[in-house]
Design a protein around this motif. Structure first.
Motif, PDB file in Angstrom:
ATOM      1  N   ARG A 231     -15.277  33.716  97.473  1.00 26.12           N
ATOM      2  CA  ARG A 231     -14.788  34.226  96.182  1.00 26.12           C
ATOM      3  C   ARG A 231     -13.486  35.011  96.312  1.00 26.12           C
ATOM      4  NH1 ARG A 231     -20.532  35.053  95.271  1.00 26.12           N
ATOM      5  NH2 ARG A 231     -21.158  33.799  93.489  1.00 26.12           N
ATOM      6  N   SER A 232     -13.160  35.481  97.514  1.00 24.27           N
ATOM      7  CA  SER A 232     -11.950  36.281  97.728  1.00 24.27           C
ATOM      8  C   SER A 232     -11.418  35.995  99.125  1.00 24.27           C
ATOM      9  CB  SER A 232     -12.277  37.770  97.615  1.00 24.27           C
ATOM     10  OG  SER A 232     -13.122  38.157  98.692  1.00 24.27           O
ATOM     11  N   ASP A 233     -10.202  36.476  99.408  1.00 28.92           N
ATOM     12  CA  ASP A 233      -9.662  36.297 100.753  1.00 28.92           C
ATOM     13  C   ASP A 233     -10.525  37.039 101.767  1.00 28.92           C
ATOM     14  OD1 ASP A 233      -8.802  38.759  99.717  1.00 28.92           O
ATOM     15  OD2 ASP A 233      -6.851  38.675 100.692  1.00 28.92           O
ATOM     16  N   LYS A 234     -11.031  38.200 101.416  1.00 31.18           N
ATOM     17  CA  LYS A 234     -11.887  38.976 102.333  1.00 31.18           C
ATOM     18  C   LYS A 234     -13.178  38.223 102.644  1.00 31.18           C
ATOM     19  CE  LYS A 234      -9.398  42.736 102.732  1.00 31.18           C
ATOM     20  NZ  LYS A 234      -8.302  42.488 103.642  1.00 31.18           N
ATOM     21  N   GLN A 235     -13.781  37.613 101.624  1.00 31.93           N
ATOM     22  CA  GLN A 235     -15.004  36.859 101.886  1.00 31.93           C
ATOM     23  C   GLN A 235     -14.695  35.627 102.728  1.00 31.93           C
ATOM     24  OE1 GLN A 235     -17.153  35.001  98.624  1.00 31.93           O
ATOM     25  NE2 GLN A 235     -19.032  34.897  99.828  1.00 31.93           N
ATOM     26  N   ALA A 236     -13.597  34.930 102.450  1.00 37.11           N
ATOM     27  CA  ALA A 236     -13.219  33.755 103.246  1.00 37.11           C
ATOM     28  C   ALA A 236     -13.013  34.161 104.706  1.00 37.11           C
ATOM     29  CB  ALA A 236     -11.969  33.100 102.674  1.00 37.11           C
ATOM     30  N   GLN A 237     -12.374  35.293 104.935  1.00 36.91           N
ATOM     31  CA  GLN A 237     -12.158  35.782 106.300  1.00 36.91           C
ATOM     32  C   GLN A 237     -13.490  36.122 106.969  1.00 36.91           C
ATOM     33  OE1 GLN A 237      -9.545  38.888 104.998  1.00 36.91           O
ATOM     34  NE2 GLN A 237      -7.680  37.746 105.493  1.00 36.91           N
TER      35      GLN A 237
ATOM     36  N   ILE B 187     -12.443  26.560 104.965  1.00 35.54           N
ATOM     37  CA  ILE B 187     -12.964  27.631 104.116  1.00 35.54           C
ATOM     38  C   ILE B 187     -11.873  27.978 103.111  1.00 35.54           C
ATOM     39  CG2 ILE B 187     -13.893  29.976 104.052  1.00 35.54           C
ATOM     40  CD1 ILE B 187     -14.424  29.457 107.181  1.00 35.54           C
ATOM     41  N   PHE B 188     -12.182  27.809 101.836  1.00 35.99           N
ATOM     42  CA  PHE B 188     -11.206  27.979 100.762  1.00 35.99           C
ATOM     43  C   PHE B 188     -11.560  29.141  99.854  1.00 35.99           C
ATOM     44  CE2 PHE B 188     -11.248  23.386 101.523  1.00 35.99           C
ATOM     45  CZ  PHE B 188      -9.903  23.069 101.512  1.00 35.99           C
ATOM     46  N   ARG B 189     -10.552  29.686  99.198  1.00 33.17           N
ATOM     47  CA  ARG B 189     -10.784  30.465  97.984  1.00 33.17           C
ATOM     48  C   ARG B 189     -11.045  29.434  96.890  1.00 33.17           C
ATOM     49  NH1 ARG B 189      -6.788  34.824  97.315  1.00 33.17           N
ATOM     50  NH2 ARG B 189      -7.409  34.608  95.155  1.00 33.17           N
ATOM     51  N   GLU B 190     -11.799  29.822  95.879  1.00 29.37           N
ATOM     52  CA  GLU B 190     -12.257  28.871  94.852  1.00 29.37           C
ATOM     53  C   GLU B 190     -11.140  28.036  94.232  1.00 29.37           C
ATOM     54  OE1 GLU B 190     -16.017  30.415  92.534  1.00 29.37           O
ATOM     55  OE2 GLU B 190     -14.667  32.096  92.931  1.00 29.37           O
ATOM     56  N   GLU B 191     -10.062  28.689  93.790  1.00 39.00           N
ATOM     57  CA  GLU B 191      -9.005  27.948  93.100  1.00 39.00           C
ATOM     58  C   GLU B 191      -8.298  26.955  94.018  1.00 39.00           C
ATOM     59  OE1 GLU B 191      -7.408  31.975  94.418  1.00 39.00           O
ATOM     60  OE2 GLU B 191      -9.211  31.240  93.433  1.00 39.00           O
TER      61      GLU B 191
ATOM     62  N   ARG C 203      -5.300  35.106 108.572  1.00 39.69           N
ATOM     63  CA  ARG C 203      -4.652  36.323 108.073  1.00 39.69           C
ATOM     64  C   ARG C 203      -4.552  36.322 106.559  1.00 39.69           C
ATOM     65  NH1 ARG C 203       1.021  37.784 110.421  1.00 39.69           N
ATOM     66  NH2 ARG C 203      -0.062  36.875 112.177  1.00 39.69           N
ATOM     67  N   GLU C 204      -4.172  35.180 105.976  1.00 39.89           N
ATOM     68  CA  GLU C 204      -4.012  35.096 104.520  1.00 39.89           C
ATOM     69  C   GLU C 204      -5.357  34.978 103.813  1.00 39.89           C
ATOM     70  OE1 GLU C 204      -2.637  32.865 106.659  1.00 39.89           O
ATOM     71  OE2 GLU C 204      -0.635  33.717 106.807  1.00 39.89           O
ATOM     72  N   GLY C 205      -6.289  34.229 104.404  1.00 43.34           N
ATOM     73  CA  GLY C 205      -7.622  34.093 103.823  1.00 43.34           C
ATOM     74  C   GLY C 205      -7.721  33.196 102.607  1.00 43.34           C
ATOM     75  N   ASN C 206      -6.696  32.384 102.349  1.00 43.80           N
ATOM     76  CA  ASN C 206      -6.735  31.462 101.207  1.00 43.80           C
ATOM     77  C   ASN C 206      -7.374  30.129 101.571  1.00 43.80           C
ATOM     78  OD1 ASN C 206      -5.408  33.135  99.279  1.00 43.80           O
ATOM     79  ND2 ASN C 206      -3.498  32.744 100.356  1.00 43.80           N
ATOM     80  N   TRP C 207      -6.944  29.576 102.704  1.00 43.44           N
ATOM     81  CA  TRP C 207      -7.476  28.312 103.217  1.00 43.44           C
ATOM     82  C   TRP C 207      -7.493  28.454 104.726  1.00 43.44           C
ATOM     83  CZ3 TRP C 207      -4.949  22.853 102.168  1.00 43.44           C
ATOM     84  CH2 TRP C 207      -5.696  21.854 102.805  1.00 43.44           C
ATOM     85  N   ILE C 208      -8.675  28.604 105.280  1.00 39.93           N
ATOM     86  CA  ILE C 208      -8.834  28.796 106.715  1.00 39.93           C
ATOM     87  C   ILE C 208      -9.392  27.514 107.304  1.00 39.93           C
ATOM     88  CG2 ILE C 208      -9.957  30.168 108.518  1.00 39.93           C
ATOM     89  CD1 ILE C 208     -10.236  32.402 106.288  1.00 39.93           C
ATOM     90  N   VAL C 209      -8.760  27.046 108.375  1.00 37.87           N
ATOM     91  CA  VAL C 209      -9.211  25.834 109.064  1.00 37.87           C
ATOM     92  C   VAL C 209      -9.619  26.217 110.482  1.00 37.87           C
ATOM     93  CG1 VAL C 209      -8.587  23.511 109.838  1.00 37.87           C
ATOM     94  CG2 VAL C 209      -7.609  24.416 107.717  1.00 37.87           C
ATOM     95  N   ILE C 210     -10.834  25.841 110.856  1.00 41.73           N
ATOM     96  CA  ILE C 210     -11.341  26.086 112.207  1.00 41.73           C
ATOM     97  C   ILE C 210     -11.628  24.716 112.823  1.00 41.73           C
ATOM     98  CG2 ILE C 210     -13.042  27.277 113.626  1.00 41.73           C
ATOM     99  CD1 ILE C 210     -13.738  28.980 111.137  1.00 41.73           C
ATOM    100  N   ASP C 211     -10.964  24.418 113.929  1.00 42.64           N
ATOM    101  CA  ASP C 211     -11.073  23.105 114.567  1.00 42.64           C
ATOM    102  C   ASP C 211     -11.877  23.215 115.860  1.00 42.64           C
ATOM    103  OD1 ASP C 211     -10.732  20.601 115.682  1.00 42.64           O
ATOM    104  OD2 ASP C 211      -8.547  20.605 115.554  1.00 42.64           O
TER     105      ASP C 211
END
Length: 131
Positions: free
Chosen positions: A49-55, A94-98, A78-86
């Motif tokens: 729901r937020s960058d903090k939750q995504a992180q 892991i995305f923010r909703e929008e 760091r940004e927490g908008n779209w995190i990719v773990i490979d």
């Protein structure tokens, strides 16, 4: 300690989903893409729901899988908008909703089979997950 525990790609994908759900991730999906792409065997999609939750979700996945081996690459923490773990055989997004709806990886990978997530991994207020 060199003898790490090993997981099959499916087990690794399901563990990624489990650790994402531990942080109340929304709409968690495990997609089997190995038959339609060479980039990985599975994709795990999750929403915060937020960058903090995504992180927090990304941190939970990384820490939870540490005993099974290292992350190959991780971007966007760091940004927490779209995190990719490979992990090589499994890629976690892991995305923010929008952003999840904007980039629509669910639609892009609609030909992939969806793997059911074990019920014991799911949380009460979850949206989506193994249908």
């Amino acid at each position: 300690m060199t003898d790490k525990l090993t997981l099959t790609p499916l087990e690794r994908a399901l563990q990624c989903a489990r650790f994402a759900l531990d942080k109340k991730a929304l709409d968690v999906k495990v997609l089997e893409i190995g038959r339609i792409s060479s980039i990985a065997d599975y994709l795990v999609l999750a929403t915060g729901r937020s960058d903090k939750q995504a992180q927090a979700i990304a941190d939970s996945v990384k820490k939870g899988l540490k005993k099974y081996g290292k992350v190959i690459d991780m971007e966007g923490l760091r940004e927490g908008n779209w995190i990719v773990i490979d992990y090589g055989d499994v890629i976690v997004h892991i995305f923010r909703e929008e952003l999840r709806s904007y980039y629509d990886l669910d639609g892009l990978w609609s030909a992939a089979g969806q793997v059911a997530i074990p019920e014991e991994y799911l949380w009460e207020g979850k949206e989506g997950g193994g249908e």
